[in-house]
Enzyme design. Structure first.
Site, short mmCIF file in Angstrom:
data_model
loop_
_atom_site.label_atom_id
_atom_site.label_comp_id
_atom_site.label_asym_id
_atom_site.label_seq_id
_atom_site.Cartn_x
_atom_site.Cartn_y
_atom_site.Cartn_z
N CYS A 106 3.99 -6.19 -0.59
CA CYS A 106 3.46 -5.66 0.53
C CYS A 106 3.17 -7.34 1.98
CB CYS A 106 1.74 -5.31 1.35
SG CYS A 106 1.66 -4.47 2.43
N HIS A 107 2.61 -7.72 2.43
CA HIS A 107 2.37 -8.87 3.03
C HIS A 107 2.23 -10.46 2.42
CE1 HIS A 107 0.71 -5.93 5.68
NE2 HIS A 107 1.22 -7.07 6.58
#
Length: 132
Positions: A106-107
């Protein structure tokens, strides 16, 4: 990739996304990996975005890329903290340069959003095929 007997580092810092730390820890262990939780400090407890604690086994400054086959960079807000920690930077940069598995969730690729990153990290940040 067969994971039985492999060594995995899961990076942690405050404000991590819960499922992006705990799910890889448990699944890698189920697959036969020896999992080590790496934080900026050894034995420190880091709270998730919702306050769930995770305790680091070792400090980034006390490990080397040769200790691991895989590194997992979780998402949440943790990557913004991880990318400011020089020992974390050295660990991930060296593993990327050695063509070891770097899983940014994700991030997690946000970790690479810093100046002076290595050529291997630039490749990681721009290549979806290298990220999970």
């Amino acid at each position: 990739m067969e994971l039985q007997g492999k060594r995995a580092a899961v990076l942690v810092e405050q404000m991590y996304q819960e499922m992006e730390v705990w799910y890889p820890i448990y699944r890698l262990k189920e697959a036969g990996c020896k999992v080590t939780v790496i934080g900026p400090e050894a034995g420190q407890t880091y709270p998730s975005k919702l306050g769930y604690p995770v305790r680091s086994d070792k400090a980034a400054k006390d490990v080397s890329p040769e200790d691991f086959d895989v590194v997992v960079i979780p998402g949440g807000y943790a990557p913004d903290h991880l990318r400011r920690c020089e020992p974390m930077i050295r660990l991930v940069s060296s593993m990327a340069e050695q063509n070891k598995v770097v899983a940014a969730i994700c991030h997690g690729p946000w970790y690479c959003a810093r100046p002076n990153r290595s050529k291997a990290e630039r490749r990681l940040a721009s290549s979806r095929s290298r990220m999970t």
